[in-house]
Every structure is written in C-alpha cells, then in structure tokens.
Design a protein around this motif. Structure first.
Motif, mmCIF file in Angstrom:
data_model
loop_
_atom_site.group_PDB
_atom_site.id
_atom_site.type_symbol
_atom_site.label_atom_id
_atom_site.label_comp_id
_atom_site.label_asym_id
_atom_site.label_seq_id
_atom_site.Cartn_x
_atom_site.Cartn_y
_atom_site.Cartn_z
ATOM 1 N N ASP A 35 0.890 -1.178 -0.139
ATOM 2 C CA ASP A 35 0.018 -0.077 -0.138
ATOM 3 C C ASP A 35 0.875 1.399 0.159
ATOM 4 O OD1 ASP A 35 -1.608 1.922 0.557
ATOM 5 O OD2 ASP A 35 -2.627 1.049 1.983
ATOM 6 N N PRO A 36 0.965 2.067 -1.354
ATOM 7 C CA PRO A 36 1.838 3.170 -1.150
ATOM 8 C C PRO A 36 1.528 4.300 -0.229
ATOM 9 C CG PRO A 36 1.007 2.819 -3.203
ATOM 10 C CD PRO A 36 0.065 1.849 -2.333
ATOM 11 N N LEU A 37 0.311 4.322 0.409
ATOM 12 C CA LEU A 37 0.138 5.136 1.493
ATOM 13 C C LEU A 37 0.634 4.806 2.756
ATOM 14 C CD1 LEU A 37 -3.510 6.334 0.480
ATOM 15 C CD2 LEU A 37 -1.620 7.786 0.235
ATOM 16 N N ALA A 38 0.465 3.512 2.899
ATOM 17 C CA ALA A 38 1.033 2.936 4.281
ATOM 18 C C ALA A 38 2.558 3.109 4.159
ATOM 19 C CB ALA A 38 0.679 1.309 4.439
ATOM 20 N N VAL A 39 3.348 2.715 3.192
ATOM 21 C CA VAL A 39 4.565 3.078 2.765
ATOM 22 C C VAL A 39 5.151 4.386 3.306
ATOM 23 C CG1 VAL A 39 6.449 3.144 1.163
ATOM 24 C CG2 VAL A 39 4.964 1.288 1.126
ATOM 25 N N ARG A 40 4.258 5.469 3.050
ATOM 26 C CA ARG A 40 4.500 6.914 3.384
ATOM 27 C C ARG A 40 4.492 7.162 4.751
ATOM 28 N NH1 ARG A 40 0.866 10.520 -0.459
ATOM 29 N NH2 ARG A 40 1.386 12.010 1.312
ATOM 30 N N VAL A 41 3.503 6.411 5.548
ATOM 31 C CA VAL A 41 3.408 6.552 6.932
ATOM 32 C C VAL A 41 4.640 6.068 7.507
ATOM 33 C CG1 VAL A 41 2.274 5.823 9.023
ATOM 34 C CG2 VAL A 41 0.977 6.465 7.106
ATOM 35 N N GLY A 42 5.225 4.797 7.143
ATOM 36 C CA GLY A 42 6.405 4.294 7.792
ATOM 37 C C GLY A 42 7.467 5.092 7.608
ATOM 38 N N ARG A 43 7.758 5.538 6.350
ATOM 39 C CA ARG A 43 8.631 6.431 6.231
ATOM 40 C C ARG A 43 8.824 7.736 6.865
ATOM 41 N NH1 ARG A 43 8.874 5.847 -0.678
ATOM 42 N NH2 ARG A 43 9.877 3.683 -0.564
ATOM 43 N N SER A 44 7.487 8.163 7.169
ATOM 44 C CA SER A 44 7.588 9.243 8.085
ATOM 45 C C SER A 44 8.018 9.160 9.267
ATOM 46 C CB SER A 44 5.969 9.849 7.960
ATOM 47 O OG SER A 44 5.672 10.644 8.968
ATOM 48 N N LEU A 45 7.550 8.130 10.111
ATOM 49 C CA LEU A 45 7.827 7.552 11.394
ATOM 50 C C LEU A 45 9.598 7.348 11.308
ATOM 51 C CD1 LEU A 45 7.425 6.865 14.102
ATOM 52 C CD2 LEU A 45 7.005 4.408 13.508
ATOM 53 N N GLN A 46 10.042 6.738 10.271
ATOM 54 C CA GLN A 46 11.541 6.349 10.297
ATOM 55 C C GLN A 46 12.272 7.851 10.169
ATOM 56 O OE1 GLN A 46 13.237 4.644 6.800
ATOM 57 N NE2 GLN A 46 14.584 3.425 8.477
ATOM 58 N N ARG A 47 11.724 8.824 9.430
ATOM 59 C CA ARG A 47 12.319 10.410 9.295
ATOM 60 C C ARG A 47 12.249 10.943 10.458
ATOM 61 N NH1 ARG A 47 10.163 15.388 7.329
ATOM 62 N NH2 ARG A 47 8.090 14.074 7.049
ATOM 63 N N PHE A 48 11.328 10.783 11.286
ATOM 64 C CA PHE A 48 11.171 11.612 12.667
ATOM 65 C C PHE A 48 11.845 11.023 13.675
ATOM 66 C CE2 PHE A 48 9.001 11.565 16.706
ATOM 67 C CZ PHE A 48 8.784 12.928 17.266
ATOM 68 N N ILE A 49 11.906 9.556 13.600
ATOM 69 C CA ILE A 49 12.879 9.089 14.519
ATOM 70 C C ILE A 49 14.528 9.408 14.409
ATOM 71 C CG2 ILE A 49 13.604 6.800 15.658
ATOM 72 C CD1 ILE A 49 11.071 7.423 16.586
ATOM 73 N N ALA A 50 14.704 9.374 13.202
ATOM 74 C CA ALA A 50 16.101 9.826 12.809
ATOM 75 C C ALA A 50 16.335 11.382 13.111
ATOM 76 C CB ALA A 50 16.332 9.426 11.402
ATOM 77 N N HIS A 51 15.393 12.226 13.258
ATOM 78 C CA HIS A 51 15.625 13.464 13.517
ATOM 79 C C HIS A 51 15.879 13.668 15.014
ATOM 80 C CE1 HIS A 51 14.948 17.969 12.992
ATOM 81 N NE2 HIS A 51 14.134 17.741 14.260
ATOM 82 N N ILE A 52 15.299 12.873 15.922
ATOM 83 C CA ILE A 52 15.156 13.151 17.251
ATOM 84 C C ILE A 52 16.364 12.428 18.064
ATOM 85 C CG2 ILE A 52 12.596 13.549 17.408
ATOM 86 C CD1 ILE A 52 12.496 10.556 18.524
ATOM 87 N N ASP A 53 16.764 13.194 19.134
ATOM 88 C CA ASP A 53 18.040 12.769 19.865
ATOM 89 C C ASP A 53 17.701 11.827 21.246
ATOM 90 O OD1 ASP A 53 19.741 13.900 18.309
ATOM 91 O OD2 ASP A 53 19.637 15.961 18.982
#
Length: 276
Positions: free
Chosen positions: A210-228
């Motif tokens: 599901d392309p939309l589900a993929v976007r959600v997964g990538r959004s979380l990964q991007r957020f986690i990579a941003h925080i300390d």
C-alpha cells in the motif's frame, strides 16, 4: 518502566488481561457453506460441544454474539466479494467493540490453504487460531484444548486488538530479547529501541504493498532519525503513525476514497514537530 518505553511498540502493556474462556458455553460457528457447516458441527460435537450455535452470515453472527456469550467462535474465511462478508473486517469489528463482553472471545479461523502473508493478516486482525482444511478431528480438539489450558493475554493498542500473538510466555527473569523488555533489562535504550521499531514498521508497510502505508512508515523513520531522545512526547508522535495505519486499514475496508488526506495531514503534523 517509563511511559515512553511502554509505547515503543505501540502497545500499552498495562492493557493486558487474560482472555476468558468459558468451557461450559456454546461455541458459535460461522460458516456460509452448508456442506462444510454440517461437517464442522459434527467435529465440534466430537470435540465435546454437543450444542452449537450456527450463523450463516456475518450479521447473524453479530446478532448471536449480542444475545449470548459463546465459548469460542469458529469462522470460515469467506471468499465472497460482498463487503459485509469480509471475515477479517468482521473479526476486527469484534475485537474493537469497546465494552462488549464477546470482544475477548477466542476465534478459530478455518480456511483453505493460503499464503503465509494471508495467515499473518488473519492474526493481525485478531484471530486466535488458524486451521487449514481438510480438518482432522484431533487437530480441532488440540486447538480447543489449547484455548482452555493456555489462554493468551488480550492486547489493546492503536493498531492491534486481540490475543497476544506471541505463543510463548516471557520468562520472569533474564533478557527476553524483545524491544520493550530489553529496555526494562537495561540491554538497550528507549531511543535505540524506537529506531529498531521504526525500521520494523518500514519493512512491514513495504510488504503491505500500500503506497500510503509506505509513506506512513517512512514518515515515522524520518521523525525518529531527527530526534535525539525518546520520551513520552516522541512516543505520542510514534503512536500517531500507528493509529494512522489502523485508520487506513479501516477506510480501505469501508471503501473510503479519502485516505490520502489522512496521510498528508500526518506528514504535516510531523513536519511541524520536527521544526520545533
């Protein structure tokens, strides 16, 4: 354990209760095929249930559930195209019925042989046991005995409501090598566990197709990579992603075409959080 560690996997560990099993109650059989229905009734009787409630469609099964608490539900995996007869949709409806006594009822799904991914989808919907046809009487008896003797905890989270999908109980002492338990044991940090959970979610959404589900997964990964640091504030954002995936699933089942704005809204919220 702090609140953030509880939420690393999107599961509130405080909402775990033994799934009740009532051996004296009557099982509910949902089977649309008359021939298979008669076979399963006979098998259930051989397994020690002389009185079986029978439903031929999803709505009649729900009506029966509301009238009398069954000891268990034995349901077919209907391949019909009717939305109302989607068995996984029905099981999720049962598991998400807040306050309903039948919510924790053990569910055995009976199906023709299916790919592993389909079986995983059934378990993700809240199925307790999965049996492939043709069924040997001893197989059904063993599964029913397992429901009675080894009940699994009921898990409630933004993305999953149902019996604990891990069959083995965690040991009381020693590391379990599960992300949340590893934080408790001091084997890892909430931040490292959150990163591992984000990677797992990305892989899961990619497998969904599901392309939309993929976007959600990538959004979380991007957020986690941003925080300390991973605290209850960051855990709230992680749970937003899991809740969004659950919403996407329900909208797809209901035929709702407005799924993309839900994902876009999530991405906008995450962008704002990251700019703070």
């Amino acid at each position: 354990m702090n609140a953030a560690a509880h939420d690393i996997l999107g599961v509130d560990m405080t909402l775990r209760d033994p799934a009740p099993y009532q051996p004296s109650g009557r099982p509910l059989l949902l089977q649309s095929n008359q021939f298979l229905r008669s076979i399963l009734v006979s098998l259930l009787r051989e397994a020690g249930s002389p009185d079986v409630m029978v439903a031929r469609c999803a709505e009649s099964a729900v009506t029966a559930l509301e009238q009398q608490m069954p000891s268990m539900i034995v349901a077919d995996w209907n391949d019909q195209d009717e939305l109302t007869e989607d068995r996984l949709r029905l099981i999720r409806r049962i598991r998400e019925s807040e306050g309903a006594q039948y919510r924790r009822t053990p569910i055995i799904m009976v199906s023709r042989p299916r790919p592993r991914r389909d079986i995983e989808l059934a378990r993700d919907a809240g199925v307790t046991e999965f049996i492939v046809t043709p069924i040997a009487p001893i197989t059904l008896q063993d599964r029913i005995r397992a429901l009675r003797e080894k009940p699994r905890d009921f898990v409630q989270s933004p993305r999953f409501n149902g019996p604990d999908r891990r069959r083995r109980k965690q040991q009381a002492s020693g590391p379990s090598y599960k992300r949340t338990a590893d934080v408790d044991a001091g084997l890892t940090t909430p931040m490292a566990a959150a990163r591992a959970a984000a990677v797992a979610l990305v892989n899961e959404t990619q497998l969904s197709g599901d392309p939309l589900a993929v976007r959600v997964g990538r959004s979380l990964q991007r957020f986690i990579a941003h925080i300390d640091d991973y605290t209850s504030v960051e855990a709230e954002v992680a749970n937003m992603h899991r809740a969004t995936l659950a919403q996407l699933t329900r909208m797809a089942e209901d035929g709702n075409p407005l799924r993309e704005p839900v994902v876009t809204g999530l991405e906008q919220v995450v962008d704002k959080r990251m700019r703070r």
